[in-house]
Design an enzyme around this catalytic site. Structure first.
Site, mmCIF file in Angstrom:
data_model
loop_
_atom_site.group_PDB
_atom_site.id
_atom_site.type_symbol
_atom_site.label_atom_id
_atom_site.label_comp_id
_atom_site.label_asym_id
_atom_site.label_seq_id
_atom_site.Cartn_x
_atom_site.Cartn_y
_atom_site.Cartn_z
ATOM 1 N N ARG A 46 -39.419 61.238 44.420
ATOM 2 C CA ARG A 46 -38.161 60.675 43.898
ATOM 3 C C ARG A 46 -37.787 61.411 42.622
ATOM 4 O O ARG A 46 -36.629 61.685 42.365
ATOM 5 C CB ARG A 46 -38.292 59.155 43.643
ATOM 6 N N TYR A 98 -9.859 57.999 45.517
ATOM 7 C CA TYR A 98 -10.481 57.581 46.778
ATOM 8 C C TYR A 98 -10.709 56.062 46.712
ATOM 9 O O TYR A 98 -11.136 55.542 45.675
ATOM 10 C CB TYR A 98 -11.806 58.338 46.941
ATOM 11 N N ASP A 170 -13.607 64.234 39.291
ATOM 12 C CA ASP A 170 -14.071 64.320 40.686
ATOM 13 C C ASP A 170 -13.412 65.556 41.299
ATOM 14 O O ASP A 170 -12.199 65.585 41.529
ATOM 15 C CB ASP A 170 -13.666 63.032 41.427
ATOM 16 N N LYS A 195 -18.434 66.807 51.530
ATOM 17 C CA LYS A 195 -17.174 67.459 51.880
ATOM 18 C C LYS A 195 -17.331 68.986 51.835
ATOM 19 O O LYS A 195 -18.165 69.529 52.531
ATOM 20 C CB LYS A 195 -16.075 66.920 50.963
HETATM 21 O O1 P1T Z 1 -18.561 59.395 51.016
HETATM 22 P P1 P1T Z 1 -19.285 59.805 49.762
HETATM 23 O O2 P1T Z 1 -20.106 61.028 49.887
HETATM 24 O O3 P1T Z 1 -20.001 58.669 49.123
HETATM 25 O O4 P1T Z 1 -18.120 60.264 48.728
HETATM 26 C C1 P1T Z 1 -17.175 59.414 48.196
HETATM 27 C C2 P1T Z 1 -15.961 60.173 47.731
HETATM 28 C C3 P1T Z 1 -15.835 60.506 46.399
HETATM 29 N N1 P1T Z 1 -14.779 61.199 45.930
HETATM 30 C C4 P1T Z 1 -13.797 61.604 46.747
HETATM 31 C C5 P1T Z 1 -12.637 62.366 46.200
HETATM 32 C C6 P1T Z 1 -13.868 61.321 48.114
HETATM 33 O O5 P1T Z 1 -12.872 61.757 48.903
HETATM 34 C C7 P1T Z 1 -14.963 60.585 48.616
HETATM 35 C C8 P1T Z 1 -15.104 60.232 50.055
HETATM 36 N N2 P1T Z 1 -13.921 60.366 50.768
HETATM 37 C C9 P1T Z 1 -13.753 60.132 52.102
HETATM 38 C C10 P1T Z 1 -14.718 59.698 52.916
HETATM 39 C C11 P1T Z 1 -12.399 60.394 52.604
HETATM 40 O O6 P1T Z 1 -12.198 60.490 53.844
HETATM 41 O O7 P1T Z 1 -11.493 60.526 51.761
#
Ligand code: P1T
Length: 379
Positions: A46, A98, A170, A195
């Site tokens: 961890r 988001y 972000d 992403k």
């Molecule tokens: O899904 P996760 O890895 O926890 O990420 C969250 C997140 C954070 N910031 C942005 C700008 C994001 O677009 C996302 C996740 N977004 C999607 C799943 C979406 O389809 O927009």
């Protein structure tokens, strides 16, 4: 060193045991110690894992930060940034983030005494007006998800420096290939590595890049203390992804520009949100801050039935949440990614029932356009 060289080499030492060129997946929960208190810097997985560490060095280099810490998801990375604060602190957040970020702030962090104001962070006057004596952090998305507003990062960076507070950004939508927030004044950068950084829709993860030693230390502490770490296998996948980030982003951008142009001309499309279009309200700002416009586009079809016709009839594009993979994904923000944002607020932000979002992949662009065209003609 150039971006691609860093992406391929930063943090990538040949494996000390075998000379393997690619960092192995160290799938272990613990490490043997030679004697009490004597070890190789790895005690428990961890806390330290060589695969994750290699990725963290790589991502810190790509964003130009001091350190990076990888988390189990983008949300757990954003959570770690919020955990830098304490009860009574106030945060200014982009009003069009988001939906999961909004949900984290409103339904989790508020319970622990944090307060949030949501403003249009593309308008510096609104950001200034939201300041309070307790404001400790500005949390920006640029471009915002999904209506692609662009904040004046440089001006907000100056504001936060003058006031001695943190700016977190972000950078999921642009990736460090097109936008390097630290160069414009951000103290912290987060990504959903799910992403573009991973890029192949086969891993969920997140990262916090820190610039200040104090934050780096605290984020590292939180990563271990809270424990929402990225697994060795996911670390391997993202590390594999960043090697081709530059190549992929160039193609996402080239395809994105073509598709935005096609949509802007299409008679069934009411409005297109893409920072590369000349009529985007922050087009000039986008050109200054970013070296490309990327592959995220939103477009309004005027009604739920119009959106449904397109979403139900695409064949090549996949109807799915998420973004940033090599394949084109299409989604309906109002009922999917932004369903946790109250309806009235969605309407005010432009997240109408007719809004469709597309994450343009790296397929042959004429095939994507043909698919969208046949689906649009079903309206
Ligand atoms: O899904 P996760 O890895 O926890 O990420 C969250 C997140 C954070 N910031 C942005 C700008 C994001 O677009 C996302 C996740 N977004 C999607 C799943 C979406 O389809 O927009």
């Amino acid at each position: 060193m150039g971006f691609s060289t860093l992406a391929i080499h930063a943090g990538q030492e040949p494996d000390p045991t075998t000379g393997a060129v690619i960092t192995p997946i160290y799938q272990t929960s613990t490490y043997v110690q030679e004697a009490l208190g004597q070890h190789k810097g790895f005690e428990y997985a961890r806390t330290q894992n060589p695969t994750r560490l290699a990725l963290e060095k790589n991502l810190a280099a790509l964003e130009g930060g001091l350190t990076a810490h990888c988390f189990a998801s983008g949300m757990s990375a954003i959570h770690a940034v919020m955990m830098l604060l304490k009860a009574g602190d106030h945060v200014i957040v982009s009003d069009n983030t988001y939906g999961g970020t909004y949900r984290l702030c409103e339904r989790v962090m508020r319970q622990f005494g944090l307060d949030f104001s949501y403003v249009d962070t593309s308008d510096i006057a609104q950001v200034e007006a939201a300041f309070r004596p307790e404001t400790k952090l500005i949390f920006l998305e640029t471009p915002t998800n999904p209506v692609m507003q662009i904040a004046d990062l440089e001006a907000i960076g100056r504001l936060t420096k003058d006031r001695g507070i943190r700016l977190a950004m972000d950078n999921t939508f642009m990736s460090p290939f097109f936008l390097r927030p630290i160069e414009w004044g951000a103290d912290l950068v987060v990504h959903s590595t799910t992403k573009y950084l991973n890029g192949h829709s086969d891993s969920v993860g997140g990262v916090v890049v820190s610039t200040l030693a104090e934050d780096a230390e605290r984020i590292g502490f939180l990563q271990n203390a809270v424990g929402a770490i990225l697994s060795p296998f996911d670390s391997f996948l993202v590390l594999r992804g960043t090697k081709t980030l530059a190549l992929r982003m160039k193609q996402h951008d080239a395809n994105g520009r073509m598709i935005a142009g096609f949509l802007a001309e299409h008679p069934k499309v009411r409005k297109v949100y893409y920072p590369g279009l000349g009529d985007h309200p922050q087009h000039e700002r986008a050109k200054k801050l970013m070296s490309g416009f990327g592959g995220m586009i939103a477009f309004d079809l005027g009604s739920l039935s119009g959106a449904r016709a397109v979403l139900d009839n695409v064949r090549l594009c996949s109807l799915a949440e998420s973004l940033g993979g090599v394949e084109t994904l299409i989604s309906h923000p109002a009922t999917m990614t932004h369903a946790s944002v109250p309806a009235a607020k969605r309407e005010q932000l432009g997240i109408t029932d007719g809004l469709v979002r597309i994450s343009v992949g790296v397929e042959d662009v004429e095939d994507i356009i043909a698919d969208l065209d046949q689906a649009l003609n079903r309206i």
